[in-house]
Design a protein around this motif. Structure first.
Motif: not given
Lengths: 174, 773, 292
Positions: A129-130, A133, A135-137, A140-141, A144, A166
């Motif tokens: 996932f990272l 992405h 710059n996840p919020t 969003e994590i 995920a 991240a």
């Protein structure tokens, strides 16, 4: 000629096959029965027991491994299907035996694990996932890892670990 | 001087292995020539077995054996399992046969056993075993179990009543006669199952030359397994070694003793080969004990100012088909009454009933969440009916700090009084309210309402008896290389035992955490242990580790005083050495002292000393420390779908002295999420005939990351006077109050619809029906 | 939870697949395996033969063909979710896919697998219904095209013979200025919906000129709300109209199961349809959807 043409008259389930794959960068060859799913193959044929089985019906995510760059549930793939593929498990996620991957480091710092059973699946899921992405919020994590069940932590320390990982991954330009 | 470890947020010593995938769980264990087991389990909730045809299964390639009750009983006295916790109040003490004899009483009961080359083949064989059943009527709903014409869960039992227990003190009739108000509530409570991410599993190996058995089991209580198995087999306890390797979560149901823990070692002995059985998730839903329903009819007597005079009521407790775990779950459903409140009179009785469902045993919190939920429902009822703020009702009724130690009036099973040792319930409440911005909630609520959003807030306060006795022991031994071996009986399922015990020992001996070698959960390595249940490990192991380490420290100083020719009071421990205070050059290492105390052939132990720089302690807690706290949940309800969303969750928690704040926070957050799961998601549904209908993770809903809130925590530290470190247990305090907080918040959000929730987990459909009236 | 034994075949071409399944009555096609393999592990299914489609390269990929999209049945859900072509031409599909399972299942799960498994609440079936998708199936006698409306025959049963394979899904993206919305109510992230709704509305001169509304979770297959579509057509969009549409949607024939009643599903159908219409309008106006 396709193997199945030779085998069409053979007894049900007797078409075991030799497969080759890269497991954590190492070439592996083994003979598998078609019904053996990837998780059992990794654990019991190859002895890579870091991948765990929590439900065997594709919900808990404990068995998540990376196949050719994608996080997938290894209880829902047959070993025979990874012939020629690149498989990465928790044992191969760090650069070397001596180091931890930044996600593993962050889990350690934030107590992102208790019993450790769901952890390999969590780490593999987050790694994939990272990558996509950076710059996840926080939410969003949470999304995920919504395909990974943890009964111990209540997820919050895992989310904290993933947020920090991240940032660290970004800083390392990985 | 050493590092201050107690109270420090250190990283966990367990994590490096687990993070690298090097943990060793029971399914990771392989032995040469190992065979695999699969079980044929009953497909009926209640039936008589007429015939079992195993011929086809036996003839399958790769199958080594197919065994029924008769096959095993022909060479071994296959009796019913013994009661783990006998009590005179258990009127119908029915336990199960490891393999069903003539009658099956729940879906999942073992009917036949297959031993094969691998698990897949064993399952192939299970599929072709032919069983003829005579299906009997089944009782599933505990509310109907005592009706005159209810089907009986067992053919030969007189009825479905297992037994009755009661908690009673004070002048209850007087309380209800003189009270200004009496309010009554009825509700059904449903708690879910274990659902540790690792299912159960057993590997057994028999050494014929020494007649010893080794078991690796995914258990919380290796010593209980050892004793129960030794008793069942009629073997010496010391000829059985039970190892709990890494265990992937426990949560209560792994604390029992199961049929598989008898069958697998029996097979290992008779086949002369190691045997493995790994429970799969499908089995877990029916073969691992759970909690389920309790029906409460309860009423409260109070004054006009909300002061409670008495609580009385009746409870029906569903126990499933057998009584594997005594009345521990029913007992813990009554002992928490009346929670953190000073209530002069209580009279509640509880009927334990059989149903044809998977047997019950404690799940995180055991019966306490039920009891706290009941009391908190009554507090909410008083608040609503008398129009007094819910926090204020609590303030008026709390036991006050100056009343500590406070005897509630209730008695424990051994006849001793229930006594709250310490705590500041008012302070916990205020801290939780502040964290939750409770004061400004009304404003938030009305502005949300202007946007057609329905938000609500709910409070729940609790007490918890932690640290159940009698003891856990610890051995601390300095090795010649200076590393400190610490051994304890207690098995860990992720609670961080290694870390917090190492913190206590390392601080006492002024060594680093990395110098501690920790071993636990193996009956071959430590003589006695009890088990990891009931928030008891820190309370019991903590003091014993502290005492053992101090004894080692004293011995080291005494010996060093001779070596260094200095007075004992002038010596201190520092960085793995004993030194003259402040003088690093005048020192002797702990390792060298250990060598001195374990000389080679011809050497001599210094006079006045016993060999080995080690000590063992079984010092525990002098009674149960009571943890306490308050949770505040804030939710939003979608009145069209009935969906409940958690917005905020605040916890004020008091578990006495904290050894590792991050471990404690982890326990709290995980526990709260378990309680939220009980409140909103986890529901085991059976058909009327007793078929489990929610036995996949698509149907049985465990909490996911996306639906869980961020949980904020503040600590109160009321040290327990009952043990040397002031510790109280922390493993279940998250779960116990959580459900009541969420349900109160939902009712608060729907205040204008006057919704009264009579069942949890809250189902969105049911909620819309309540909203519609 | 180990699968029964089976013979395994991994052909490279559609014709090989067809030949295999014509010869073997008790064969199952393995697409992404995210529904099939759990059923094998539970031994709900015990096929003698598994024909793995993962090497049939012709079945993969998304192509633009004039005014429609041609999607190979083995196209992964994750590819559809992230495909620029889909996001640009028929974003309702990627919106819906956000609700389908999780990353790990979308990485394997395929559009064809989802349509053939035909779970009553499957998001992709709902979207296919909203777009009037056309499904190409291939058998011994060649291809035939089945309209999505004719696809569900019974619970978990599509209009597919045992010797046929779904090869292609044809979607015609809406060209005119329109709004879209997909919402569902499920208990948790990634769960199958209790009720799901897909809405497409085209607006011409402030009036709804075309509407497509499909529900999932109420019946064996997705249900098109033609009466609601008729109600909307020719009307100018607004709160009152959408409310009326919701009330009409609530009249849908809905099933019940162990968890949820007919009435509850009707209630959700009404509420979600109204919300989705608002969401579609917001999207049309270029705002974010009001509800998700």
């Amino acid at each position: 000629m396709e193997l199945w043409l030779d085998l069409k008259e053979r007894k049900r389930g007797m078409n075991s096959r030799e497969i080759s794959l890269k497991l954590n960068g190492c070439e592996v060859t083994a003979t598998v029965e078609p019904r053996i799913h990837l998780a059992d193959f990794l654990r019991h044929t190859l002895g890579a027991t870091g991948t765990h089985l929590g439900c065997e019906h594709g919900v808990c995510g404990a068995c998540t491994v990376n196949v050719d760059g994608d996080a997938v549930r290894s209880c829902l793939m047959f070993a025979i299907q990874v012939d020629g593929k690149n498989v990465t498990t928790i044992e191969g996620i760090a650069n070397s035996d001596k180091t931890l991957h930044p996600i593993q480091e962050a889990f350690r710092k934030h107590h992102g694990l208790q019993c450790g059973f769901c952890t390999p699946g969590m780490v593999i899921t987050l790694e994939a996932f990272l990558k996509n992405h950076p710059n996840p919020t926080e939410f969003e994590i949470r999304k995920a890892i919504s395909g990974n069940i943890c009964r111990c932590t209540g997820y919050q320390p895992i989310v904290a670990a993933a947020m920090e990982a991240a940032t660290n991954l970004k800083n390392q330009g990985q | 001087m050493g590092v201050k470890y107690i109270g420090a947020e250190v990283q966990r010593m367990e994590d490096l292995r687990l993070l690298k995938g090097s943990g060793r769980y029971v399914d990771d264990i392989t032995r040469d020539r190992m065979l695999h087991v699969a079980f044929l389990r009953s497909e009926h909730a209640h039936a008589n077995i007429k015939n079992i045809d195993t011929e086809n299964a036996k003839n399958l390639d790769g199958v080594h054996g197919v065994l029924t009750y008769r096959d095993i009983a022909s060479s071994f006295d296959l009796k019913r399992m013994s009661q783990l916790f006998p009590a005179p109040v258990i009127e119908q003490n029915i336990t199960q046969y490891p393999v069903a004899n003539e009658e099956v009483c729940y879906v999942g009961e073992i009917v036949a056993v297959v031993v094969a080359e691998n698990r897949a083949v064993a399952e192939d064989a299970v599929e072709i075993i032919n069983v003829e059943y005579d299906v009997m009527p089944a009782i599933i709903d505990c509310r109907l179990a005592l009706e005159p014409n209810a089907p009986k869960a067992h053919n030969k039992s007189k009825n479905n009543l297992v037994g009755v227990i009661q908690t009673s003190f004070g002048e209850i009739d007087e309380a209800f006669k003189t009270a200004d108000h009496i309010f009554r509530r009825s509700f059904l409570q449903h708690r879910g199952g274990c659902h540790a991410m690792e299912c159960r599993g057993v590997v057994a190996e028999h050494d014929a030359s020494e007649n010893t058995l080794t078991l690796w089991s995914s258990t919380q209580c290796p010593y209980l397994v050892r004793r129960s198995l030794a008793d069942y087999l009629g073997e010496n306890e010391e000829s059985i070694r039970v190892i709990a390797p890494d265990v992937g979560g426990g949560f209560g149901p792994k604390a029992g003793f199961y049929p598989e823990e008898i069958i697998v070692p029996l097979l290992a002995r008779s086949f002369g080969r190691p045997i493995k059985w790994i429970e799969d998730r499908h089995e877990h839903f029916v073969a691992t004990t759970t909690q389920r329903d309790q029906k409460w009819d309860v009423e409260v007597a109070c004054n006009a100012d909300g002061l409670i005079k008495g609580i009385r009521g009746e409870v029906t407790h569903e126990n499933g088909a057998y009584v594997p775990y005594g009345f521990l779950l029913p007992f813990t459903s009554l002992t928490p009454l009346p929670g953190p409140y000073a209530v002069p009179a209580v009279d509640v009785s509880l009927k334990v009933v059989f149903t044809n469902t998977t047997p019950n045993s404690p799940v995180r919190g055991a019966g306490r969440p039920y009891a706290i939920y009941a009391v908190e429902r009554l507090i909410e009822t008083i608040s609503k009916n008398l129009n007094i703020d819910a926090a204020e009702v609590r303030r008026r009724n709390f036991v006050k700090e100056e009343q500590m130690p406070y005897a509630t009036g209730a008695l424990l099973r051994d006849g001793s009084p229930v006594k709250y040792d310490s705590g500041n319930y008012h302070s916990c409440l205020e801290k939780a309210l502040a964290l939750a911005h409770h004061a400004s909630f009304k404003d938030r609520q009305s502005s949300a309402r202007n946007d057609s959003r329905f938000i609500g807030i709910g409070i729940s306060s609790y007490v918890e008896d932690t640290g159940l006795g009698p003891y856990e022991g610890t051995t601390v031994r300095v090795q010649p290389n200076g590393k400190v071996l610490v051994r304890s009986g207690s098995a860990s399922q992720g609670q961080g035992h290694h870390t917090f015990i190492a913190q206590i020992v390392a601080e006492t001996l002024a060594v680093s955490l990395e110098d501690i070698v920790f071993e636990s959960g193996d009956t071959g390595k430590f003589p006695h242990g009890v088990g990891t249940i009931g928030s008891r490990i820190a309370v019991n192991v903590g003091p014993s580790a502290y005492e053992a380490a101090n004894a080692v420290k004293d011995k080291a100083i005494k010996l060093a005083s001779e070596t260094l020719e200095a007075a004992e009071q002038d010596l201190e421990l520092s960085s793995g050495n004993v030194q003259v205070k402040g003088v690093e050059d005048l020192s002797v290492s702990l390792g060298d002292l250990a060598r001195t105390l374990s000389p080679k052939a011809g050497g001599k132990v210094p006079s006045g000393f016993t060999p080995s720089l080690e000590a063992t302690s079984y010092t525990g807690s002098n009674g149960s420390p009571f943890a306490s706290g308050t949770n505040v949940a804030e939710v939003e309800v979608d009145i069209l779908t009935g969906n409940v969303k958690l917005i905020n969750y605040s916890v004020a928690h008091d578990c006495g002295t904290i050894i590792n704040p991050k471990i404690v926070d982890g326990q709290i957050i995980g526990g709260v999420v378990h309680g939220i799961g009980n409140a909103l998601f986890e529901r085991m549904i059976y058909s009327e005939g007793g078929q489990p209908l929610t036995n996949t993770y698509a149907d049985y809903l465990l909490p996911l990351a996306t639906e869980m809130p961020n949980i904020e925590i503040v600590h109160e530290e009321s040290a327990s006077p009952l043990n040397v470190l002031g510790i109280k247990g922390a493993g279940e305090g998250g779960t116990i109050p959580a459900t009541a907080a969420v349900v109160a918040a939902v009712e608060n959000a729907l205040e204008e619809f006057n919704v009264e929730i009579d069942y949890y987990p809250i189902n969105p459909q049911h909620l819309t029906e309540l909203i519609d009236g | 939870m180990k699968s029964c034994n089976f013979s395994y075949y991994d052909p490279n071409t559609v014709s090989e697949v067809v030949s295999l399944i014509s010869r073997h009555e008790n064969a199952k096609l393995l697409a992404g395996g995210q529904s099939l393999v759990p059923m094998l592990n539970f031994r709900i299914l015990s096929p003698e033969h598994i024909v793995d489609l993962n090497k049939v390269s012709d079945l993969f990929g998304i192509k633009e063909n004039g005014n429609h999209l041609s999607i190979g049945s083995m196209t992964r859900q994750s590819e559809l979710l992230n495909s620029p072509l889909i996001i640009q031409s028929s974003p309702l599909i990627s919106k819906a896919l956000g609700y389908v399972g999780h990353d790990q299942t979308r990485n394997r799960g395929t559009i064809g697998g989802s349509l053939c498994h035909l779970d009553p609440a499957a998001e992709l079936c709902v979207v296919a219904s909203a777009y009037n998708a056309e499904l190409t199936v291939t058998g011994k006698k060649g291809d035939r095209v089945i309209a999505m409306s004719d696809w569900p025959v019974d619970f978990l049963t599509p209009a597919l013979d045992h010797d046929e394979i779904l090869t292609n899904i044809r979607i015609t993206p809406w060209q005119g200025s329109h709004g879209f919305c997909f919402i569902e109510f499920a208990r948790r992230e990634g769960d199958f919906a209790i009720v799901a709704v897909a809405v497409l509305i085209e607006i011409t001169d402030h009036v709804i000129s075309k509407a497509s509304i499909a529900l999932g979770g109420v019946s064996a297959g997705p249900v098109r709300l033609h009466d609601v579509e008729t109600l909307l057509k020719g009307q100018s969009p607004g709160q009152e109209l959408f409310k009326e549409a919701g009330l009409l949607a609530k009249k849908v024939d809905a099933m019940s199961d162990v968890n949820y009643s007919t009435n509850y599903r009707k209630r959700l159908s009404g509420a979600l349809t109204e919300r989705a219409l608002h969401g579609a309008m917001a999207r049309f106006k270029g705002e974010e959807e009001g509800h998700e």
